[in-house]
Scaffold this active site. Structure first.
Site, PDB file in Angstrom:
ATOM      1  N   LYS A  68      47.743  37.905  30.512  1.00 35.41           N
ATOM      2  CA  LYS A  68      47.913  36.616  31.154  1.00 35.41           C
ATOM      3  C   LYS A  68      47.693  35.491  30.140  1.00 35.41           C
ATOM      4  O   LYS A  68      47.017  35.746  29.136  1.00 35.41           O
ATOM      5  CB  LYS A  68      46.996  36.501  32.361  1.00 35.41           C
ATOM      6  CG  LYS A  68      45.545  36.178  32.006  1.00 35.41           C
ATOM      7  CD  LYS A  68      44.755  35.912  33.239  1.00 35.41           C
ATOM      8  CE  LYS A  68      43.330  35.687  32.895  1.00 35.41           C
ATOM      9  NZ  LYS A  68      42.834  34.401  32.648  1.00 35.41           N
ATOM     10  N   GLY A 116      40.639  46.739  36.175  1.00 38.25           N
ATOM     11  CA  GLY A 116      40.039  47.874  35.480  1.00 38.25           C
ATOM     12  C   GLY A 116      38.549  47.979  35.748  1.00 38.25           C
ATOM     13  O   GLY A 116      37.887  48.891  35.262  1.00 38.25           O
ATOM     14  N   HIS A 168      42.564  37.106  39.077  1.00 42.10           N
ATOM     15  CA  HIS A 168      41.473  38.056  39.339  1.00 42.10           C
ATOM     16  C   HIS A 168      41.061  38.079  40.819  1.00 42.10           C
ATOM     17  O   HIS A 168      40.952  39.131  41.437  1.00 42.10           O
ATOM     18  CB  HIS A 168      40.235  37.726  38.500  1.00 42.10           C
ATOM     19  CG  HIS A 168      40.510  37.645  37.028  1.00 42.10           C
ATOM     20  ND1 HIS A 168      41.465  38.398  36.398  1.00 42.10           N
ATOM     21  CD2 HIS A 168      39.936  36.893  36.054  1.00 42.10           C
ATOM     22  CE1 HIS A 168      41.472  38.111  35.098  1.00 42.10           C
ATOM     23  NE2 HIS A 168      40.555  37.194  34.859  1.00 42.10           N
TER      24      HIS A 168
HETATM   25  O1  LIG Z   1      40.266  36.213  32.339  1.00 40.63           O
HETATM   26  C1  LIG Z   1      39.206  35.646  32.112  1.00 40.63           C
HETATM   27  O2  LIG Z   1      38.048  36.298  32.357  1.00 40.63           O
HETATM   28  C2  LIG Z   1      36.862  35.931  31.683  1.00 40.63           C
HETATM   29  C3  LIG Z   1      35.723  36.618  32.426  1.00 40.63           C
HETATM   30  O3  LIG Z   1      35.874  37.995  32.320  1.00 40.63           O
HETATM   31  P1  LIG Z   1      34.629  38.956  32.589  1.00 40.63           P
HETATM   32  O4  LIG Z   1      35.187  40.325  32.498  1.00 40.63           O
HETATM   33  O5  LIG Z   1      33.623  38.640  31.523  1.00 40.63           O
HETATM   34  O6  LIG Z   1      34.111  38.607  33.932  1.00 40.63           O
HETATM   35  C4  LIG Z   1      36.685  34.420  31.665  1.00 40.63           C
HETATM   36  O7  LIG Z   1      35.575  34.081  30.858  1.00 40.63           O
HETATM   37  C5  LIG Z   1      37.929  33.767  31.083  1.00 40.63           C
HETATM   38  O8  LIG Z   1      37.810  32.359  31.183  1.00 40.63           O
HETATM   39  C6  LIG Z   1      39.157  34.218  31.820  1.00 40.63           C
HETATM   40  O9  LIG Z   1      40.326  33.790  31.126  1.00 40.63           O
END
Ligand SMILES: O=C1O[C@H](COP(=O)(O)O)[C@@H](O)[C@H](O)[C@H]1O
Ligand SMILES: NC(=O)C1=CN([C@@H]2O[C@H](COP(=O)(O)OP(=O)(O)OC[C@H]3O[C@@H](n4cnc5c(N)ncnc54)[C@H](OP(=O)(O)O)[C@@H]3O)[C@@H](O)[C@H]2O)C=CC1
Length: 522
Positions: free
Chosen positions: A176, A209, A268
């Protein structure tokens, strides 16, 4: 180690099962030792490659979860080398002292070539390089686009024209953002579809995942107890939330163009919603699952401005370090930016199961904690005989940190009293499965690509439905420059969000107290 292996066998078993139903050959999941796989990281010098992709490949290599003859090729504009990449990725690799030999072995399987993203000649060179490993044998190629979306189009054209595997398969992993709104996403999807069939495209949403996100299907469809109550007759509201305790940390330039709705909610959180709300798929075939996810999305009307709270963090004068800084203090953010760093949105699913049940999506940066969870709040007990002392049941699926699943419910206060209290049935993974290391989301997803399973990847029609839901709102807030409400760095977010929760049938009582069985917490 044994547990990890067993776990893995079970996982592959499930994948094999799901692949039985596909037209695609199952060769990929045999991890055929006779044939090489070439994993090409486009954008190898970048942040994502350094922090996520190389470390993930190393962990998979270390745990022997990749086909034995896998070779890794980095490609980027920088005139760098494998040694330089090794140095830069080291802080994220988590190498134990007894793994050094294996680690060096991993890097011996790595190569790097520099080239431009818009040069066919450079991609031809890349093709020549990787072809060296494929002489007189079938070889499969995986391309990971760890790149800014601005170069996706030209890069994929060059892959298609110069770098496809001649005898094996080719798969393209796309990160993305998949566009910025409905039209730009559609344009990208049409472009990719003109080059590759859908079975070759793997759109990553790394939340798919995560252990507890993948667990949603099992929880719902492999148990008898939840499904009969999983509907509008019993459930008052569903809350899906994401919180991060840090701000943009100097990377506001990227963030400001996208904002929290595109960064977290549209992908998400909406993906989690589909897994919570979809009907039971006919089988575990990836397309049966994704058909159900699309059906749910199609039953959702576009998110309306009246059903949204937007926020932007300001510095906390009493905080320390970064906490003192607000979003607008980030030098990479335009001074008058109205980009939200917090958003709450309420969606409604117009079908027989969910009519009237608010699905509340909530996400923010620079909040009081790191947490992602799903909260299913049940309705009040009908015909109450306990004079209003009962509290609502809640099923909480904690995605992170500390994967857990707990149900909050009422019991008689133990002992002579006939009073009652809230307690929980608690499945905390850390204590129940303490000998199992849960793989990182990227580890699972990259293995899926090797295996040819698209179960946990976003299909193009899912994506366009997701943009259909959010695009009108995004255009509205951007055109009208809607001012987000301010909230303080390190807080729970704007108070308006709690008011919106209350309006949408989420009741927070503050009466629940968790008595951990860890005696230090009692
Ligand atoms: O896709 C993203 O996710 C991260 C958070 O991922 P995580 O697995 O650590 O919960 C986020 O920090 C980021 O801004 C976003 O683009
Ligand atoms: N297995 C385990 O590890 C278990 C852990 N626990 C722990 O027990 C603690 C309490 O449990 P929990 O389920 O969170 O129960 P609570 O009812 O205390 O809190 C529920 C959530 O409501 C939100 N909230 C807080 N204030 C308000 C408000 N004024 N209006 C609306 N929402 C509000 C908070 O989330 P937010 O700030 O995100 O809005 C909070 O996490 C947690 O720390 C939990 O992790 C409980 C059971 C098992």
């Amino acid at each position: 180690m044994l547990d990890k292996k067993k776990n893995w066998e079970l996982y592959l078993g499930l994948l094999r099962n799901s692949l039985k139903h596909t037209d695609e050959s199952c060769d990929g999941i045999r991890f055929d030792s006779a044939h090489p796989h070439i994993f090409i990281i486009l954008g190898a010098s970048g942040d994502l490659a350094r922090k996520k992709i190389y470390p993930t490949l190393w962990w998979l290599y270390r745990d022997q979860l990749l086909p034995p003859k896998t070779i890794f090729y980095g490609y980027a504009r920088s005139k760098t080398s494998v040694d330089e990449i090794k140095k830069k990725t080291l802080p994220y690799m988590n190498v134990k002292s007894d793994e050094q030999e294996k680690f060096d072995e991993f890097w011996k399987m790595n190569y790097y070539i520099s080239g431009k993203y818009d040069s066919r000649t450079d991609f031809e060179k890349l093709n020549q390089e990787i072809s060296r490993f494929e002489t007189s044998t079938i070889a499969n190629r995986l391309f990971y686009l760890a790149l800014p979306p601005s170069v996706y189009e030209e890069v994929t054209i060059h892959i298609r024209n110069t770098c496809m595997s001649l005898k094996g398969w080719t798969r393209i992993i796309v990160e993305k953002p998949f566009g910025k709104d409905f039209d730009s996403s559609q344009k990208l999807s049409d472009h990719l579809a003109s080059l590759f069939p859908e079975q070759q495209i793997y759109r990553i949403d790394h939340y798919l995942g995560k252990e507890m996100v993948q667990n949603l299907m099992t929880l719902r469809f492999a148990n008898r107890i939840f499904n009969p109550t999983w509907n509008r007759d019993n459930i008052a509201s569903v809350q899906i939330s994401f919180k991060e305790p840090f701000g943009t940390q100097g990377r506001g330039g990227y963030f400001d163009e996208y904002g929290i709705i595109r960064d977290i909610m549209q992908n998400h959180l909406l993906q989690i919603l589909t897994l919570v709300a979809m009907e039971k798929p006919t089988s575990l075939h990836p397309d049966d699952i994704r058909n159900e996810k699309v059906k749910v999305l199609r039953s959702i009307k576009p998110l309306e401005p009246d059903h949204v709270v937007l926020g932007q963090y300001v510095g906390n004068p009493k905080g320390e370090g970064d906490e003192k800084l607000g979003y607008l203090d980030d030098e990479t953010v335009p001074k008058n930016s109205t980009t939200p760093t917090y958003a709450l949105g309420v969606l409604h699913i117009n079908n027989e199961r969910w009519d009237g049940v608010p699905f509340i999506l909530k996400c923010g940066k620079a909040l009081n904690e790191r947490k992602a969870e799903v909260r299913i709040q049940y309705k009040d007990v009908a015909g109450d005989i306990f004079e209003g002392r009962t509290q609502r049941n809640e099923l909480v699926i904690r995605v992170q940190p500390g994967e857990a699943l707990y149900i909050k419910f009422m019991v008689k206060t133990p002992g002579m009293s006939f009073d009652m209290e809230e307690t929980e049935l608690d499945l905390t993974y850390g204590s129940r499965y303490n000998n199992i290391k849960l793989p990182d989301a990227y580890e699972k997803l990259i293995v899926d690509v090797f295996c040819g399973s698209q179960m946990h990847f976003v299909r193009s029609d899912e994506l366009s439905e997701a943009w259909r839901i959010f695009t009108p709102l995004l255009h509205f807030i951007e055109k009208e420059k809607i001012q987000p409400v301010k909230y303080m760095y390190g807080s729970r977010g704007p108070k308006e969000a709690d008011e919106m929760l209350l309006k949408n049938n989420y009741i927070y009582t503050g009466t629940y107290h968790w008595k951990s069985n860890d005696s230090s917490k009692l």
